[in-house]
Design a protein around this motif. Structure first.
Motif, PDB file in Angstrom:
ATOM      1  N   TRP A 140       0.822  -1.213   0.000  1.00 18.46           N
ATOM      2  CA  TRP A 140       0.000   0.000   0.000  1.00 18.46           C
ATOM      3  C   TRP A 140       0.855   1.262   0.000  1.00 18.46           C
ATOM      4  O   TRP A 140       0.444   2.305  -0.503  1.00 18.46           O
ATOM      5  N   LEU A 141       2.040   1.138   0.610  1.00 17.65           N
ATOM      6  CA  LEU A 141       2.892   2.329   0.745  1.00 17.65           C
ATOM      7  C   LEU A 141       3.800   2.552  -0.462  1.00 17.65           C
ATOM      8  O   LEU A 141       4.424   3.599  -0.575  1.00 17.65           O
ATOM      9  N   MET A 142       3.862   1.549  -1.348  1.00 14.13           N
ATOM     10  CA  MET A 142       4.802   1.653  -2.470  1.00 14.13           C
ATOM     11  C   MET A 142       4.612   2.920  -3.328  1.00 14.13           C
ATOM     12  O   MET A 142       5.604   3.542  -3.719  1.00 14.13           O
ATOM     13  N   PRO A 143       3.373   3.325  -3.664  1.00 18.52           N
ATOM     14  CA  PRO A 143       3.233   4.532  -4.505  1.00 18.52           C
ATOM     15  C   PRO A 143       3.853   5.771  -3.873  1.00 18.52           C
ATOM     16  O   PRO A 143       4.235   6.708  -4.578  1.00 18.52           O
ATOM     17  N   VAL A 144       3.953   5.796  -2.539  1.00 18.25           N
ATOM     18  CA  VAL A 144       4.574   6.936  -1.867  1.00 18.25           C
ATOM     19  C   VAL A 144       6.062   6.672  -1.646  1.00 18.25           C
ATOM     20  O   VAL A 144       6.908   7.545  -1.889  1.00 18.25           O
ATOM     21  N   ALA A 145       6.375   5.461  -1.183  1.00 14.40           N
ATOM     22  CA  ALA A 145       7.750   5.177  -0.761  1.00 14.40           C
ATOM     23  C   ALA A 145       8.707   5.020  -1.944  1.00 14.40           C
ATOM     24  O   ALA A 145       9.862   5.449  -1.860  1.00 14.40           O
ATOM     25  N   LEU A 146       8.244   4.427  -3.039  1.00 10.78           N
ATOM     26  CA  LEU A 146       9.158   4.162  -4.162  1.00 10.78           C
ATOM     27  C   LEU A 146       9.702   5.471  -4.771  1.00 10.78           C
ATOM     28  O   LEU A 146      10.920   5.607  -4.932  1.00 10.78           O
ATOM     29  N   PRO A 147       8.814   6.451  -5.107  1.00 10.59           N
ATOM     30  CA  PRO A 147       9.372   7.716  -5.616  1.00 10.59           C
ATOM     31  C   PRO A 147      10.305   8.383  -4.611  1.00 10.59           C
ATOM     32  O   PRO A 147      11.285   9.012  -5.001  1.00 10.59           O
ATOM     33  N   MET A 148      10.016   8.212  -3.302  1.00 21.36           N
ATOM     34  CA  MET A 148      10.913   8.797  -2.292  1.00 21.36           C
ATOM     35  C   MET A 148      12.287   8.149  -2.362  1.00 21.36           C
ATOM     36  O   MET A 148      13.310   8.833  -2.335  1.00 21.36           O
ATOM     37  N   CYS A 149      12.303   6.810  -2.466  1.00 23.73           N
ATOM     38  CA  CYS A 149      13.586   6.096  -2.552  1.00 23.73           C
ATOM     39  C   CYS A 149      14.370   6.536  -3.791  1.00 23.73           C
ATOM     40  O   CYS A 149      15.594   6.538  -3.793  1.00 23.73           O
ATOM     41  N   LEU A 150      13.644   6.890  -4.844  1.00 21.24           N
ATOM     42  CA  LEU A 150      14.307   7.264  -6.106  1.00 21.24           C
ATOM     43  C   LEU A 150      14.431   8.779  -6.263  1.00 21.24           C
ATOM     44  O   LEU A 150      14.702   9.271  -7.368  1.00 21.24           O
ATOM     45  N   ALA A 151      14.247   9.522  -5.182  1.00 22.29           N
ATOM     46  CA  ALA A 151      14.195  10.993  -5.276  1.00 22.29           C
ATOM     47  C   ALA A 151      15.380  11.606  -6.044  1.00 22.29           C
ATOM     48  O   ALA A 151      15.159  12.435  -6.946  1.00 22.29           O
ATOM     49  N   PRO A 152      16.637  11.226  -5.743  1.00 19.29           N
ATOM     50  CA  PRO A 152      17.750  11.847  -6.484  1.00 19.29           C
ATOM     51  C   PRO A 152      17.638  11.613  -7.990  1.00 19.29           C
ATOM     52  O   PRO A 152      17.910  12.517  -8.787  1.00 19.29           O
ATOM     53  N   VAL A 153      17.227  10.388  -8.365  1.00 17.49           N
ATOM     54  CA  VAL A 153      17.093  10.063  -9.795  1.00 17.49           C
ATOM     55  C   VAL A 153      15.949  10.886 -10.406  1.00 17.49           C
ATOM     56  O   VAL A 153      16.093  11.458 -11.496  1.00 17.49           O
ATOM     57  N   VAL A 154      14.831  10.952  -9.686  1.00 14.92           N
ATOM     58  CA  VAL A 154      13.676  11.702 -10.209  1.00 14.92           C
ATOM     59  C   VAL A 154      14.026  13.182 -10.359  1.00 14.92           C
ATOM     60  O   VAL A 154      13.695  13.822 -11.366  1.00 14.92           O
ATOM     61  N   ILE A 155      14.751  13.733  -9.367  1.00 14.39           N
ATOM     62  CA  ILE A 155      15.119  15.157  -9.415  1.00 14.39           C
ATOM     63  C   ILE A 155      16.010  15.431 -10.634  1.00 14.39           C
ATOM     64  O   ILE A 155      15.795  16.398 -11.376  1.00 14.39           O
ATOM     65  N   ALA A 156      17.016  14.564 -10.830  1.00 11.80           N
ATOM     66  CA  ALA A 156      17.923  14.769 -11.968  1.00 11.80           C
ATOM     67  C   ALA A 156      17.206  14.515 -13.295  1.00 11.80           C
ATOM     68  O   ALA A 156      17.299  15.317 -14.231  1.00 11.80           O
TER      69      ALA A 156
END
Lengths: 60, 599
Positions: free
Chosen positions: B529-545
């Motif tokens: 249930w938490l994956m939609p929130v937690a996964l982008p957080m884990c990938l934050a540096p990649v998403v930002i770049a």
């Protein structure tokens, strides 16, 4: 680009810009408005709620 | 808008507000009751009540936005008809700058001046560049490019420049400084940002509307974001261009005479502004005391308090601004807005304000606080899972058969679907409306609009948890008394490396990974249930770049790209000349700046 490269010193540029760019001299008073709810109902509550944060800020 | 009488307008405003409020309250109460039933299935406890309250507040906020959008769909932008005779009023366009690139900024002034002149109107429209630049090297460049601007536009006596020695009061202080020195020379002041651009015809139309309604104190246009290149920038640009006009129309229906001021691309009646909008310094230190940071909301409220009409005319075209090109610049700007909005808590009970103005302050505060409610809801849900007692299948010692607790999971799923619907349904209806009305043609046609909207939804869903973390940090910083200061906006291509993404978003990745691991240990059922929130957080540096890189897809097309407004083309042409070889002639040549051609 800097002023010196073109034979003008920066003081002359400042003077020139001040002369050409001068705003019209037409003052208009802008009195300060009263915004803080001194003495209004509920102001004590808001101040009390924010006081700890304000105190922290003044220390920081 | 212009045809209806005052009574009808008042009734329409009151009806719109009541409708949106009632729908939001109904949605919030429904969510609250559903979650309460879900929580009560295994016995109601304190955490269930807390979670239900968080759902109540968060759903109200979501539903308020959704209802405003749906309200906007019920009507179309109504052109305001005004007499098209000669303009006698004198207007000044104020361009505050603060460590901006002078070439790009002054080229915008040149483009707008050319656009005004091209209308053939005799109206007096002057420009004042109000520099608060602290960097002496940039200030020197400003002076040189000002001379170039004056020479190229033959604008001595029409375009002015001054630099303040102390930037007291920041942008609001900069404008106030102009008004107190020169305000009496002008009937109206059009307030811009350094990245604003406006068609000459739009400027004149705004002046005409001010002239047509003597009680109008401020007229706000709806600026469209332009020139975005990165994936993040183009997503925001598309969203602002495609959805914002509809939301703004909903807002316009509810605002009545108490409309918004967004700090730029708005025109004010100079004497009304001077008499009503002198901002005091709030008692105590920042972030809650000191200078008012988000001055625009306060100025709108003060004008309304003094009896002036403040209006958003969403039909006005030809009003543009630029936006941040990456998540970090967005977060920096958002940090400033967060502090400004939370500071408005001091003004909620300011004497004499209109009720709607107080509500606008409260909305601004909620917009930063509600994301924390969502975060609190997630944490409380994990806690509920950890601390919940195992089900008691034999509650009655004298009854030999097991009693199974009611399975109310369907209610939780229904609530989740409902909340998702509040987020998605208004956008989906706006896409369908754009296709049905032909507005989608401006975005590349029906198919491309639909594809762009789908990609926008996916991209914003991935970025939302990261922005939520930045917002949470901002709110906590403000509450713990950290002043964010006044960082200059970065304008430019904004491309970030993975290392920069790591520096800015590494802490989000750590929290996301640690949170997910912790939940896996204590409540493994919740991990999925938490994956939609937690996964982008884990990938934050990649998403930002990744999101800061140039977008090469054919999606996210906006009308200003398919049919650019002439002033955008003028700005590009001037910039091309100014940044070309031998762009800057010697100051000696600039000194002979031409006489005014447009007094």
């Amino acid at each position: 680009m800097n002023a010196g490269e073109n034979g003008f010193d920066s003081g002359q540029i400042v003077q020139l810009v001040a002369q050409i760019g001068a705003l019209p001299d037409a003052p208009l008073a802008m009195p300060k408005q009263r915004l803080e709810p001194v003495g209004e109902v509920g102001s004590g509550l808001i101040s009390a709620l924010l006081r700890p944060f304000a105190a922290r800020a003044s220390r920081g | 808008m212009a045809a209806a009488g005052p009574d009808i307008r008042r009734a329409r405003t009151a009806g719109s507000r009541a409708l949106v409020f009632a729908v939001s309250l109904l949605a919030a109460l429904t969510g609250f009751m559903m979650f309460l039933q879900f929580g009560a299935a295994d016995g109601l406890d304190g955490i269930d009540l807390l979670r239900s309250m968080l759902i109540l507040l968060s759903t109200f906020w979501l539903a308020w936005g959704a209802a405003q959008g749906l309200l906007g769909l019920t009507t179309r932008a109504q052109p305001v008809f005004v007499p098209s005779g000669p303009i006698t009023a004198r207007t000044v366009v104020l361009v505050p700058v603060y460590n901006e690139d002078p070439v790009t900024t002054f080229a915008r002034v040149a483009a707008m001046d050319a656009s005004v002149v091209a209308t053939g109107s005799d109206a007096v429209v002057h420009f004042a560049i109000l520099s608060d630049t602290r960097n002496d090297r940039i200030a020197e460049q400003e002076r040189l490019w000002f001379l170039r601007l004056i020479r190229d536009r033959r604008a001595a006596g029409r375009i002015f420049y001054r630099r303040r020695t102390a930037n007291t009061g920041k942008k609001a202080g900069n404008i106030e400084d102009f008004i107190t020195r020169s305000g009496a020379a002008y009937d109206h002041a059009l307030i811009l940002d350094a990245d604003s651009l406006m068609e000459g015809e739009t400027i004149l139309e705004m002046v005409r509307r001010m002239e047509a309604d003597p009680r109008l104190g401020l007229l706000q246009s709806l600026p469209r974001v332009i020139n975005a290149r990165s994936r993040f920038g183009r997503t925001m640009q598309f969203s602002a261009s495609f959805y914002s006009p509809v939301f703004a129309r909903g807002l316009a229906m509810m605002q009545g005479r108490t409309g918004p001021f967004w700090g730029h691309n708005a025109i004010v009646r100079t004497r009304a502004f001077a008499a009503s909008c002198g901002l005091p310094e709030l008692s105590g230190p920042p972030p809650f005391g000191g200078h008012i940071l988000s001055h625009d909301y306060v100025e709108a409220a003060l004008l309304a308090r003094a009896g002036w009409t403040v209006r958003l005319d969403d039909d006005l075209e030809g009003s543009f601004e630029e936006g941040p090109e990456n998540i970090i610049d967005h977060a920096k700007r958002d940090r400033r807005w967060c502090q400004g909005n939370l500071q408005h808590g001091r003004l909620l009970l300011a004497p004499g304000l209109k009720g709607w103005s107080r509500w606008v302050f409260l909305q601004g505060i909620l917009s930063y606080v509600v994301p924390l409610f969502w975060l609190a809801f997630i944490l409380a849900s994990v806690a509920a899972q950890v601390f919940s007692a195992p089900p008691d299948y034999f509650p009655d010692a004298n009854w030999p058969f097991p009693v199974f607790p009611l399975d109310e999971k369907a209610k939780a799923i229904g609530l989740g679907v409902g909340i998702f619907g509040l987020l998605v349904l208004p956008k989906l209806l706006m896409v369908l409306d754009a296709i049905a009305t032909g507005r989608a043609r401006g975005f590349g046609g029906a198919l491309r609009s639909f594809a762009s909207a789908t990609v926008e939804l996916l991209t914003s869903s991935i970025m939302a948890p990261i922005l939520l973390m930045f917002q949470t940090r901002s709110v906590l910083q403000v509450l713990f008394g950290l002043d964010g200061g006044w960082p200059a906006n970065n304008r430019g291509d904004g491309r970030l490396t993975l290392m920069q993404g790591m520096e800015a978003g590494g802490w989000i990745a750590v929290i996301g990974a640690a949170g997910l691991w912790g939940v896996y240990l204590v409540a493994p059922d919740l991990v999925l249930w938490l994956m939609p929130v937690a996964l982008p957080m884990c990938l934050a540096p990649v998403v930002i770049a990744w999101s800061s890189r140039e977008s090469r897809s054919g999606l996210m097309v906006v009308p200003s790209e398919l049919a650019p407004s002439p002033v955008i083309g003028r700005h590009e042409d001037i910039l091309r000349v100014w940044t070309g070889a031998a762009a800057m002639p010697a100051p000696a040549a600039l000194a002979g700046a031409a006489a005014p051609v447009h007094a």
